[in-house]
Design an enzyme around this catalytic site. Structure first.
Site, mmCIF file in Angstrom:
data_model
loop_
_atom_site.group_PDB
_atom_site.id
_atom_site.type_symbol
_atom_site.label_atom_id
_atom_site.label_comp_id
_atom_site.label_asym_id
_atom_site.label_seq_id
_atom_site.Cartn_x
_atom_site.Cartn_y
_atom_site.Cartn_z
ATOM 1 N N ASN A 1 -3.501 9.013 4.226
ATOM 2 C CA ASN A 1 -2.193 8.422 5.171
ATOM 3 C C ASN A 1 -2.251 9.270 6.675
ATOM 4 O OD1 ASN A 1 -0.952 7.926 2.296
ATOM 5 N ND2 ASN A 1 0.168 9.968 2.454
ATOM 6 N N HIS B 1 0.228 4.200 -3.430
ATOM 7 C CA HIS B 1 0.535 5.697 -2.481
ATOM 8 C C HIS B 1 1.966 6.682 -2.017
ATOM 9 C CE1 HIS B 1 -3.082 5.938 0.924
ATOM 10 N NE2 HIS B 1 -3.766 4.645 -0.501
ATOM 11 N N HIS C 1 -6.137 -6.369 -1.830
ATOM 12 C CA HIS C 1 -6.722 -6.169 -0.920
ATOM 13 C C HIS C 1 -6.773 -7.659 -0.314
ATOM 14 C CE1 HIS C 1 -8.725 -2.355 -1.392
ATOM 15 N NE2 HIS C 1 -7.542 -1.829 -0.592
ATOM 16 N N ARG D 1 0.970 -1.234 0.146
ATOM 17 C CA ARG D 1 0.090 -0.063 -0.228
ATOM 18 C C ARG D 1 0.354 1.150 -0.174
ATOM 19 N NH1 ARG D 1 -2.468 3.409 4.771
ATOM 20 N NH2 ARG D 1 -4.559 4.387 3.391
#
Length: 336
Positions: A102, A74, A203, A70
């Site tokens: 975040n 990001h 996910h 992740r």
């Protein structure tokens, strides 16, 4: 069935004619200075060191695999894959870690610090933090049971960060965005619908906070009604630890079937109306092509793995700094 077979052959064609590693300058991506052997001469143990530290971190906490994956995502969706997400606030620079997307959720920074420290001892100021993030994402996927791929290397680190970019609603997809809004964000980064559906498969590991899906349980449409696309029994189970009031920080597995194993159960869950986030479930409720791709991945784990590897290479090559741009940080948290 005809649609599924058609989509199957489309994916096979993509894999056959668009290999994971493509160094030609004639492709849609700029690989001019990015190639897997970038550190073979300057730091031959680089990949080994990254994998070793990541393996140790995941052995200590399985969730770290999802966190590192992740973190890479990001980073790349704000200003490109330049490790700007790792910078701490300093002087006039405001860290992206403080953004809404975040804060209290992005994690794994200490693992990147450990990797960088080890690499600085082995080959000082040679391996970029951006490449560390990219390699760590690949190794996390593999160590969780997912596919491997060759990572083009040679990225350099940004000399700035952008909290405004991290907060910008046009960049990082949010769990409550519509299907079209998320797809638009992917397209703005050079990714397409196949990448959107495929990368959502990350996910299959990790956790999400109650606050990220609470509205689905109690007020999906703003009329104090639950999300009708969420399985009722599953919703009842979730509500025991995600009450209408309180419990916002309680954590839930994104894939309740095999939460720490990288596999295609995520897609099987979606077909059973048991996707945790709204941004997960809309893959089967809002777009026919997306639904057919979910069905394909749910039936064939190998096809999912092959496309995930390809999509991750595309993700890792969003606007990288190369050549003489940027710098190679000595410390991933601050500029030189």
């Amino acid at each position: 069935m005809a649609k599924i077979l058609s989509l199957f052959f489309m994916i096979i064609s993509l894999l056959a004619f668009a290999p994971i590693l493509c160094l030609s300058s004639k492709t849609n991506y700029n690989y001019s200075y990015l190639y897997p052997q970038f550190y073979d001469g300057s730091c031959p143990k680089a990949k080994e060191i990254v994998k070793s530290v990541v393996a140790k971190a995941i052995a200590k906490e399985a969730r770290m695999a999802a966190s590192l994956l992740r973190l890479h995502f990001h980073d790349c969706f704000v200003k490109g894959c330049d490790a700007s997400v790792l910078l701490d606030s300093s002087g006039t620079l405001i860290s992206e870690k403080l953004s809404n997307t975040n804060m209290n959720s992005a994690r794994g920074f200490e693992v990147i610090d450990e990797i960088k420290s080890a690499l600085e001892k082995e080959c000082p100021q040679t391996v970029s933090c951006a490449d560390i993030l990219t390699l760590a994402a690949r190794d996390s996927t593999v160590l969780a049971g997912g596919p491997s791929w060759e990572v083009p290397l040679g990225r350099r680190d940004a000399r700035d960060a952008s909290i405004s970019g991290s907060n910008n609603c046009n960049n990082i997809p949010a769990q409550n965005n519509t299907f079209s809004a998320i797809l638009t964000k992917f397209k703005l980064k050079g990714l397409d619908l196949v990448d959107f559906v495929t990368l959502s498969g990350s996910h299959t590991i990790g956790k999400a906070r109650c606050t990220s899906f609470k509205q689905r349980l109690y007020n999906q449409s703003g009329k104090n009604l639950p999300d009708y696309t969420l399985d009722k029994k599953y919703a009842a189970q979730l509500s025991t630890k995600c009450p209408k009031f309180g419990g916002d920080q309680n954590l839930f597995f994104l894939d309740y079937v095999s939460p720490t194993k990288f596999d295609n159960n995520y897609y099987k869950n979606l077909l059973a109306s048991k996707g945790l986030l709204n941004s997960d479930q809309i893959l089967v409720t809002k777009n026919e092509t997306s639904l057919e791709l979910v069905k394909l991945y749910a039936k064939n784990n190998e096809i999912f793995f092959k496309q995930f590897a390809k999509s991750m290479v595309k993700l890792g090559n969003i606007s990288p700094l190369m050549g003489h741009k940027g710098e190679i940080r000595k410390n991933c948290r601050k500029m030189n």
